[in-house]
Design an enzyme around this catalytic site. Structure first.
Site, PDB file in Angstrom:
ATOM      1  N   GLU A  57      16.621  30.910  39.425  1.00  0.00           N
ATOM      2  CA  GLU A  57      16.962  29.532  39.060  1.00  0.00           C
ATOM      3  C   GLU A  57      16.967  28.597  40.258  1.00  0.00           C
ATOM      4  O   GLU A  57      16.462  27.463  40.174  1.00  0.00           O
ATOM      5  CB  GLU A  57      18.363  29.488  38.418  1.00  0.00           C
ATOM      6  CG  GLU A  57      18.424  29.835  36.950  1.00  0.00           C
ATOM      7  CD  GLU A  57      19.844  29.687  36.416  1.00  0.00           C
ATOM      8  OE1 GLU A  57      19.997  29.034  35.375  1.00  0.00           O
ATOM      9  OE2 GLU A  57      20.778  30.215  37.025  1.00  0.00           O
ATOM     10  N   ARG A 113      24.216  17.130  34.306  1.00  0.00           N
ATOM     11  CA  ARG A 113      23.466  17.760  33.228  1.00  0.00           C
ATOM     12  C   ARG A 113      22.019  18.078  33.630  1.00  0.00           C
ATOM     13  O   ARG A 113      21.358  18.873  32.982  1.00  0.00           O
ATOM     14  CB  ARG A 113      23.431  16.831  32.005  1.00  0.00           C
ATOM     15  CG  ARG A 113      24.747  16.739  31.252  1.00  0.00           C
ATOM     16  CD  ARG A 113      24.685  15.654  30.197  1.00  0.00           C
ATOM     17  NE  ARG A 113      25.816  15.747  29.291  1.00  0.00           N
ATOM     18  CZ  ARG A 113      25.719  16.029  28.002  1.00  0.00           C
ATOM     19  NH1 ARG A 113      24.542  16.258  27.467  1.00  0.00           N
ATOM     20  NH2 ARG A 113      26.789  16.086  27.243  1.00  0.00           N
ATOM     21  N   LYS A 172      21.519  21.107  32.749  1.00  0.00           N
ATOM     22  CA  LYS A 172      22.804  21.791  32.606  1.00  0.00           C
ATOM     23  C   LYS A 172      23.120  22.102  31.148  1.00  0.00           C
ATOM     24  O   LYS A 172      23.438  23.219  30.805  1.00  0.00           O
ATOM     25  CB  LYS A 172      23.905  20.925  33.217  1.00  0.00           C
ATOM     26  CG  LYS A 172      25.287  21.551  33.180  1.00  0.00           C
ATOM     27  CD  LYS A 172      25.354  22.765  34.080  1.00  0.00           C
ATOM     28  CE  LYS A 172      26.723  23.392  34.092  1.00  0.00           C
ATOM     29  NZ  LYS A 172      26.720  24.655  34.843  1.00  0.00           N
ATOM     30  N   GLU A 205      22.114  38.828  35.350  1.00  0.00           N
ATOM     31  CA  GLU A 205      22.653  37.532  35.766  1.00  0.00           C
ATOM     32  C   GLU A 205      22.327  37.252  37.229  1.00  0.00           C
ATOM     33  O   GLU A 205      22.000  36.115  37.598  1.00  0.00           O
ATOM     34  CB  GLU A 205      24.169  37.507  35.520  1.00  0.00           C
ATOM     35  CG  GLU A 205      24.890  36.283  36.058  1.00  0.00           C
ATOM     36  CD  GLU A 205      24.469  34.971  35.422  1.00  0.00           C
ATOM     37  OE1 GLU A 205      24.877  33.914  35.941  1.00  0.00           O
ATOM     38  OE2 GLU A 205      23.721  34.975  34.422  1.00  0.00           O
ATOM     39  N   ASN A 231      18.082  11.399  22.843  1.00  0.00           N
ATOM     40  CA  ASN A 231      18.223  12.806  23.213  1.00  0.00           C
ATOM     41  C   ASN A 231      17.677  13.658  22.077  1.00  0.00           C
ATOM     42  O   ASN A 231      17.873  13.323  20.905  1.00  0.00           O
ATOM     43  CB  ASN A 231      19.699  13.182  23.418  1.00  0.00           C
ATOM     44  CG  ASN A 231      20.272  12.650  24.702  1.00  0.00           C
ATOM     45  OD1 ASN A 231      19.565  12.078  25.512  1.00  0.00           O
ATOM     46  ND2 ASN A 231      21.567  12.839  24.889  1.00  0.00           N
ATOM     47  N   GLY A 232      17.035  14.774  22.410  1.00  0.00           N
ATOM     48  CA  GLY A 232      16.543  15.673  21.369  1.00  0.00           C
ATOM     49  C   GLY A 232      15.036  15.669  21.276  1.00  0.00           C
ATOM     50  O   GLY A 232      14.333  15.227  22.187  1.00  0.00           O
ATOM     51  N   CYS A 268      19.859  15.670  28.235  1.00  0.00           N
ATOM     52  CA  CYS A 268      19.860  14.400  28.917  1.00  0.00           C
ATOM     53  C   CYS A 268      21.097  13.631  28.474  1.00  0.00           C
ATOM     54  O   CYS A 268      21.868  14.095  27.652  1.00  0.00           O
ATOM     55  CB  CYS A 268      18.580  13.633  28.616  1.00  0.00           C
ATOM     56  SG  CYS A 268      17.840  14.021  27.035  1.00  0.00           S
ATOM     57  N   TRP A 275      15.532  14.473  30.735  1.00  0.00           N
ATOM     58  CA  TRP A 275      14.973  15.753  31.132  1.00  0.00           C
ATOM     59  C   TRP A 275      13.723  15.937  30.285  1.00  0.00           C
ATOM     60  O   TRP A 275      13.785  15.968  29.064  1.00  0.00           O
ATOM     61  CB  TRP A 275      15.975  16.890  30.885  1.00  0.00           C
ATOM     62  CG  TRP A 275      15.505  18.233  31.332  1.00  0.00           C
ATOM     63  CD1 TRP A 275      15.643  18.791  32.567  1.00  0.00           C
ATOM     64  CD2 TRP A 275      14.834  19.217  30.527  1.00  0.00           C
ATOM     65  NE1 TRP A 275      15.103  20.051  32.599  1.00  0.00           N
ATOM     66  CE2 TRP A 275      14.591  20.339  31.357  1.00  0.00           C
ATOM     67  CE3 TRP A 275      14.406  19.271  29.199  1.00  0.00           C
ATOM     68  CZ2 TRP A 275      13.948  21.492  30.903  1.00  0.00           C
ATOM     69  CZ3 TRP A 275      13.775  20.414  28.735  1.00  0.00           C
ATOM     70  CH2 TRP A 275      13.546  21.503  29.582  1.00  0.00           C
ATOM     71  N   LYS A 308      20.193  34.025  38.566  1.00  0.00           N
ATOM     72  CA  LYS A 308      20.674  33.071  39.567  1.00  0.00           C
ATOM     73  C   LYS A 308      19.657  32.897  40.693  1.00  0.00           C
ATOM     74  O   LYS A 308      19.395  31.787  41.149  1.00  0.00           O
ATOM     75  CB  LYS A 308      22.012  33.530  40.151  1.00  0.00           C
ATOM     76  CG  LYS A 308      23.180  33.333  39.232  1.00  0.00           C
ATOM     77  CD  LYS A 308      23.468  31.859  39.028  1.00  0.00           C
ATOM     78  CE  LYS A 308      24.172  31.609  37.704  1.00  0.00           C
ATOM     79  NZ  LYS A 308      23.340  31.720  36.522  1.00  0.00           N
ATOM     80  N   HIS A 357       9.933  54.320  34.549  1.00  0.00           N
ATOM     81  CA  HIS A 357       9.132  53.965  33.381  1.00  0.00           C
ATOM     82  C   HIS A 357       8.317  52.697  33.615  1.00  0.00           C
ATOM     83  O   HIS A 357       7.915  52.039  32.654  1.00  0.00           O
ATOM     84  CB  HIS A 357      10.031  53.807  32.148  1.00  0.00           C
ATOM     85  CG  HIS A 357      10.733  55.065  31.759  1.00  0.00           C
ATOM     86  ND1 HIS A 357      10.085  56.134  31.169  1.00  0.00           N
ATOM     87  CD2 HIS A 357      12.021  55.440  31.917  1.00  0.00           C
ATOM     88  CE1 HIS A 357      10.946  57.106  30.956  1.00  0.00           C
ATOM     89  NE2 HIS A 357      12.131  56.711  31.407  1.00  0.00           N
TER      90      HIS A 357
END
Length: 610
Positions: A490, A27, A605, A483, A101-102, A2, A76, A487, A506
């Site tokens: 997300e 962010r 972000k 990746e 923040n945190g 945040c 966030w 994407k 397998h």
């Protein structure tokens, strides 16, 4: 994850706070707010605006506010759902306002204690305990000194955090503190500022300084005092402030993610612009430094972790050096066998990723002596805390789902591999020239891949109707499949998984039906024939294959197999090209499904909390 903005001035700073939050929107956040005090009126109450809408709505709420002192925040959610009651700033007894923040790890114990003391909680957050603790200390001390009250409370807070604090009856003083979460002080003309990112204040101040671990800063319009953990005042290095924020205009693009996908040729070109040869000098090291390590350990999270997984193939194949890759959040909590002669490489777009920073510090505590950061932000904590670094030149990346930061990380890690190969005598002068030629051709090759967008759009309509997808790759393209799956999940919210293609039999084959698209990364490399056999296993079970193949793979469109051909095979650099169509596929699928591409739900972000 945040953003914090704070200001102390003689002028109205509401617009400054709102503009700072607007610059930090990239962010990711689910609520925002600000609180201001009019320093010209000692009896002026704290005025607060909060919303779960965008910063533009917050601006509308506060258009008639006036304040010369204030704090602002984009949140966030960690503790408590995203709603107005949980949005920052939090206020205790109309006297103390806090942004944070945190994470405060011992907030439950503190909340119980404060409730027993008569404090009423109006939110589910861990942040509110900070406001009440400071209020309790502020009243108990009788001194009405907000800076001293904040300093007294900090030892009781366990976790990683950055905070901004104001008090109604100290209307000219803003206090900030940081433990494990970044905080920047910006110095202007008769006004001073606080922010979690210098971008928030670019062009507003003439210089800035980064607070160190444990610092408390006391800001007034005409003064700044930094107090270190020992209680002594200290001067932190002042640096020039960016004169303007990087351009974030969308131009002809629909979303920032699309813009950033198409900026990749330029980002790669910028990253390579000054490179004429390989060696330790690229990373700020000497040949003597470069000869001291005999192993590599790469620590990263998320997309950066997948870039590290590709790098493992390069480092062992090209450079011949043993390499491990660890998810930073796992590494820091498990018992390891440290090799002090291993080079620790940390990879992060922001350079502030909490788990990766903590993993770096943990590695140092175990005796690791050599550290290197791959990062996109020159001023970040990761760059400051490592011996050597390489800065990618991706520029500002606004979309939450990383694209150009990933490809430039791959490029940087490839440079590490060939530089170590040169050290080891595995890179002849002719081979170095050939690699440099290939690297300089990369932007052109990327542009040719981007020209495939219309074909990929045609696939996205089919993908938009699915709820699950499989991605397959082999060798150094397996992390590219990972990746690609990341994407897609997300930004489109389609459940996607990636596997090494040889693992199909397998277990994953049990999932294959005609409703499950199977995306396959198929470069013309030594594993191509093995990959073709794996594709046939999918086709034999009614699966639908969507294949990104090199020109000369002899994989053709047929019943159950859809093929898009990349313009050329690029050898060991192929992952940098093959990831681009996967980005485009995810992007256009998300557009077809109508999701918020640049701000996907529940994500942020810059992941600055554990």
């Amino acid at each position: 994850m945040c953003g914090i903005v704070g200001a102390a001035s003689h002028q109205n700073i509401v617009d400054v706070l709102v503009e700072g939050l607007r610059r930090l929107e990239y962010r990711g956040y689910d609520s925002c707010g600000f609180a201001v005090i009019n320093g010209n009126d000692a009896k002026h109450p704290i005025e607060r605006a909060r919303t779960t809408a965008r910063v533009s709505e917050l601006s509308e709420q506060g258009k008639d506010f006036f304040g010369t002192l204030g704090i602002a925040h984009t949140r966030w959610a960690t503790h408590g759902k995203p709603d107005t009651q949980n949005a920052h700033p939090h206020i205790s007894n109309n006297l103390i306002a806090v942004v944070h923040n945190g994470i405060i790890e011992n907030y439950e114990v503190l909340r119980t204690e404060l409730s027993a003391a008569g404090y009423i909680f109006t939110s589910e957050t861990d942040t509110e305990v900070i406001a009440h603790l400071i209020h309790q200390q502020y009243i108990a001390s009788g001194q009405k000194d907000i800076a001293q009250s904040v300093k007294a409370v900090l030892p009781r807070l366990f976790g990683a955090y950055a905070i901004g604090v104001i008090a109604q009856d100290n209307p000219n003083t803003l206090v900030g503190a940081r433990v494990g979460s970044p905080l920047v002080v910006a110095l202007g003309d008769k006004e001073n500022f606080l922010a979690s990112d210098a971008l928030a204040l670019a062009g507003r101040a003439h210089s800035m300084m980064y607070l160190e671990e444990g610092d408390v800063v006391v800001l007034k319009a005409d003064s700044v005092q930094v107090i270190q953990q020992s209680g002594q005042s200290v001067e932190r290095e002042r640096k020039p402030m960016p004169t303007q924020a990087e351009s974030v205009d969308l131009g002809p693009y629909q979303h920032y993610m699309q813009k950033e996908i198409f900026e990749q040729p330029g980002a790669v070109g910028d990253t390579l612009a000054s490179i004429a040869s390989f060696g330790p000098e690229l990373f700020g090291a000497s040949p003597e430094d470069w000869s001291a390590f005999d192993q590599i350990l790469i620590l990263a999270c998320g997309t950066s972790y997948y870039s590290a997984c590709v790098a493992k193939y390069w480092l062992e194949d090209i450079a011949g050096i043993p390499t491990q890759v660890e998810i930073a959040s796992e590494y820091r909590y498990r018992i390891t066998v440290p090799n002090p002669k291993a080079l620790i490489v940390v990879v992060s777009q922001s350079g502030e990723t909490a788990d990766t920073l903590a993993a770096l510090r943990h590695a140092k505590s175990l005796g690791h002596r050599f550290t290197l950061a791959i990062c996109n932000v020159a001023s970040s904590a990761m760059v400051r805390e490592t011996d050597w670094h390489f800065l990618t030149k991706a520029g500002a990346e606004i979309g939450v789902a990383s694209t150009k930061a990933f490809t430039t990380q791959l490029l940087a890690l490839y440079l590490v591999a060939v530089s170590i190969a040169k050290r080891a005598g595995r890179l002849t002068a002719d081979k170095e020239k050939e690699i440099l030629r290939q690297l300089r051709h990369l932007p052109k090759a990327l542009n040719a891949v981007l020209a495939l967008e219309p074909q990929i759009i045609a696939w996205s309509d089919a993908f938009a109707k699915c709820e699950n997808a499989l991605f397959l790759g082999r060798g150094l393209h397996y992390p590219i499949a990972l990746e690609g799956a990341l994407k897609l999940k997300e930004i489109s919210y389609i459940h996607a998984e990636a596997y090494p293609a040889g693992e199909l039999k397998h277990g994953p084959l049990a999932l294959v039906t005609d409703k499950m698209p199977v995306v396959t990364v198929a470069p013309n490399d030594v594993l191509l024939e093995k990959l073709k056999s794996n594709m046939q296993e999918v086709k034999a079970r009614g699966g639908k294959l969507y294949v990104f193949a090199d020109q000369d793979t002899e994989i053709v469109n047929s019943d159950g197999i859809n093929v898009i051909r990349l313009p050329e095979h690029y050898g060991s650099l192929s992952p940098i090209l093959h990831v681009v169509p996967l980005q485009l596929l995810a992007y256009h699928t998300a557009c077809a499904r109508g999701t918020d591409v640049d701000k996907p739900r529940n994500l942020a972000k810059s992941v600055t909390v554990e």
